[in-house]
Each structure stands twice: as C-alpha cells, then as structure tokens.
Design a protein around this motif. Structure first.
Motif, short mmCIF file in Angstrom:
data_model
loop_
_atom_site.label_atom_id
_atom_site.label_comp_id
_atom_site.label_asym_id
_atom_site.label_seq_id
_atom_site.Cartn_x
_atom_site.Cartn_y
_atom_site.Cartn_z
N LEU A 181 0.82 -1.22 0.00
CA LEU A 181 0.00 0.00 0.00
C LEU A 181 0.85 1.26 0.00
CD1 LEU A 181 -2.87 -1.03 2.45
CD2 LEU A 181 -2.63 -1.44 0.00
N SER A 182 2.09 1.15 0.45
CA SER A 182 2.96 2.32 0.47
C SER A 182 3.23 2.84 -0.94
CB SER A 182 4.29 1.98 1.15
OG SER A 182 4.94 0.91 0.48
N THR A 183 3.03 2.00 -1.97
CA THR A 183 3.32 2.41 -3.34
C THR A 183 2.18 3.19 -3.98
OG1 THR A 183 2.49 0.35 -4.31
CG2 THR A 183 4.81 0.39 -3.65
N ILE A 184 1.01 3.24 -3.33
CA ILE A 184 -0.15 3.88 -3.98
C ILE A 184 -0.77 4.98 -3.12
CG2 ILE A 184 -0.71 2.00 -5.55
CD1 ILE A 184 -2.78 2.28 -2.45
N LYS A 185 0.00 5.49 -2.16
CA LYS A 185 -0.54 6.51 -1.26
C LYS A 185 -0.99 7.77 -1.98
CE LYS A 185 1.65 7.55 2.47
NZ LYS A 185 2.75 7.87 3.42
N ASP A 186 -0.37 8.09 -3.11
CA ASP A 186 -0.63 9.37 -3.77
C ASP A 186 -1.61 9.28 -4.95
OD1 ASP A 186 1.14 10.67 -2.03
OD2 ASP A 186 2.86 10.14 -3.28
N ARG A 220 -0.95 -2.81 9.40
CA ARG A 220 -0.24 -4.09 9.46
C ARG A 220 1.04 -4.02 8.61
NH1 ARG A 220 -3.68 -8.86 7.38
NH2 ARG A 220 -5.05 -7.99 8.99
N GLU A 221 0.93 -3.41 7.42
CA GLU A 221 2.10 -3.28 6.56
C GLU A 221 3.16 -2.41 7.22
OE1 GLU A 221 2.81 -0.78 2.60
OE2 GLU A 221 1.58 -2.55 2.22
N SER A 222 2.76 -1.32 7.83
CA SER A 222 3.70 -0.41 8.48
C SER A 222 4.41 -1.08 9.64
CB SER A 222 2.98 0.85 8.97
OG SER A 222 2.38 1.54 7.89
N GLU A 223 3.69 -1.90 10.40
CA GLU A 223 4.27 -2.59 11.54
C GLU A 223 5.28 -3.64 11.13
OE1 GLU A 223 0.79 -4.05 13.45
OE2 GLU A 223 0.24 -2.10 14.32
N ASN A 224 5.08 -4.21 9.93
CA ASN A 224 5.97 -5.27 9.45
C ASN A 224 7.12 -4.75 8.59
OD1 ASN A 224 4.41 -7.25 10.69
ND2 ASN A 224 3.08 -7.50 8.91
#
Length: 225
Positions: A181-186, A220-224
């Motif tokens: 999800l970090s790749t589609i924040k914008d 969850r992604e951020s924590e991992n």
C-alpha cells in the motif's frame, strides 16, 4: 467472482484496487482487457460498450506492467520492440534511455542483440521490470495497468521503479493492483475490495480516518516494514 461492482475512471486518473488475495482485483484487470466478458452488466471504454469494440482495438488502449514480466528467449531488442513492432530501433533505444537501460545494454558484448534467456534468466529482476516499462513507453497506450510491478524486487530497485513510473507515465491513465500500500498513497482514488465487492473508496487520507479494511491493512504493513 465480482458482485455489484460499479466504478468510473476518468482519463488521466491514477487509481488503485487493493484488498486481500482472492477479493477480485485481478478479475477486474482481466475484464478490462477482455480476457473474458461480464455475465451481467457491461463495461464501457471511451463511452462505448466494450463488446462493440474489437478485442485488438480495445487492447491497443492498454499497456501492462506486471510483477511477473514475461520475456521471450530472444534478444533484448526483440523483447522491447514487441510493445510496438512498427517502431524504429531509434525509438527502442530512446525508450531504453528513459528507463535507464541503455548504458547497461551497451556494455554487454552483444548489446541490444543479447539473448535474455528463458523468461529473462540472464538479467536481474530490476532490469526485467525496466524492459517492461520500456515496452509500455514504446507502445504509447493511453491506459497503463500496473499489477504490483515492484513486488518481486528489492527495496532499492522498488523505489527507483516507482519514481520512474511516476515520472515517465504521469500523463497516462494508470490503474494499479496494489499489495504494497505504500506504493499507492498518492493516487487519486483507492478502491478497497472484499468478497468481490468494492467496500471502501477514497484517497489514502480519507481511508485512514475510517475504521475499515484499508486502515487495518496499512497499519499491518507499516508494523511489518
């Protein structure tokens, strides 16, 4: 199976479909390029029913960059030129320069005539992805389908590929399937899938203030990380 799906993507939009595996994200891509047609309802492209457009004409509107770039056991040149067989060699080289491949290719003993091996086994994952982006540039299609193109490469190459996509394809309509999800924040709009339905939609910031699937997946992604 999709159920009750309805969405509109305008020319130039950047959108993403996210969700757990098996929720229907890939099915949407397959419908868009008519690997199969919907049993019910319809899908319009440029205001025309997709079934009224020939499959070849419809697919000319799309270029695909996926996490599993398929390469023929042919030369680097042939693997890029397949994106647009009528393009000149100068066109191919220009696209390679834009994606940062030309210098690497010219250092090879056989240059653009280097055989990549079965499914590109002779070159790295990052280079395979650059070839895929060069293909998309060469095809010059107005709509780009990105099936998590950075999922199978290292973090350093991921950042470089993401920056390349943002810069080189900024004037196209881009539709992502996203696992990271970090790749589609914008992007302009995120559609969250669950059980074949769109259960949330909005920008990253809008979805992060809702107690829903997206916020849970992102945390969850951020924590991992």
């Amino acid at each position: 199976m999709l159920n009750g799906i309805s969405f509109r993507i305008n020319q130039g939009d950047k959108v993403a479909f996210v969700g757990h595996s098996g929720t229907g994200k890939s099915t949407i891509f397959k419908l868009l390029i008519r690997y199969y047609d919907p049993n019910n309802g319809k899908y319009n492209i440029w205001e025309k029913d997709s079934k009224e457009v020939s499959i070849d004409s419809l697919r000319d509107q799309f270029a695909v960059v996926s996490q599993n770039t398929f390469l023929f056991p042919e030369t680097i040149y042939e693997n890029i030129a397949v994106g647009n067989p009528s393009a000149s060699k100068d066109d191919v080289i220009e696209c390679c320069k834009k994606v940062g491949l030309n210098e690497f290719i010219e250092k090879l003993d056989n240059g653009y005539d280097t055989i990549v091996g079965e499914n590109g086994c002779m070159i790295s994952g990052g280079q395979r992805q650059r070839i895929s982006i060069a293909r998309a540039l060469l095809k010059d299609a107005p709509i780009i389908l990105l099936d998590e193109p950075t999922a199978s490469i290292d973090e350093e190459n991921e950042k470089m590929i993401q920056q390349m996509i943002s810069k080189l394809l900024s004037d196209r309509t881009i539709i992502y399937i996203a696992h990271r999800l970090s790749t589609i924040k914008d992007v302009d709009m995120i559609f969250v899938m669950e059980n074949g339905k769109i259960v949330q939609k909005g920008s990253h910031n809008q979805l992060m203030v809702q107690d829903g699937i997206y916020k849970s997946l992102y945390k969850r992604e951020s924590e991992n990380a």
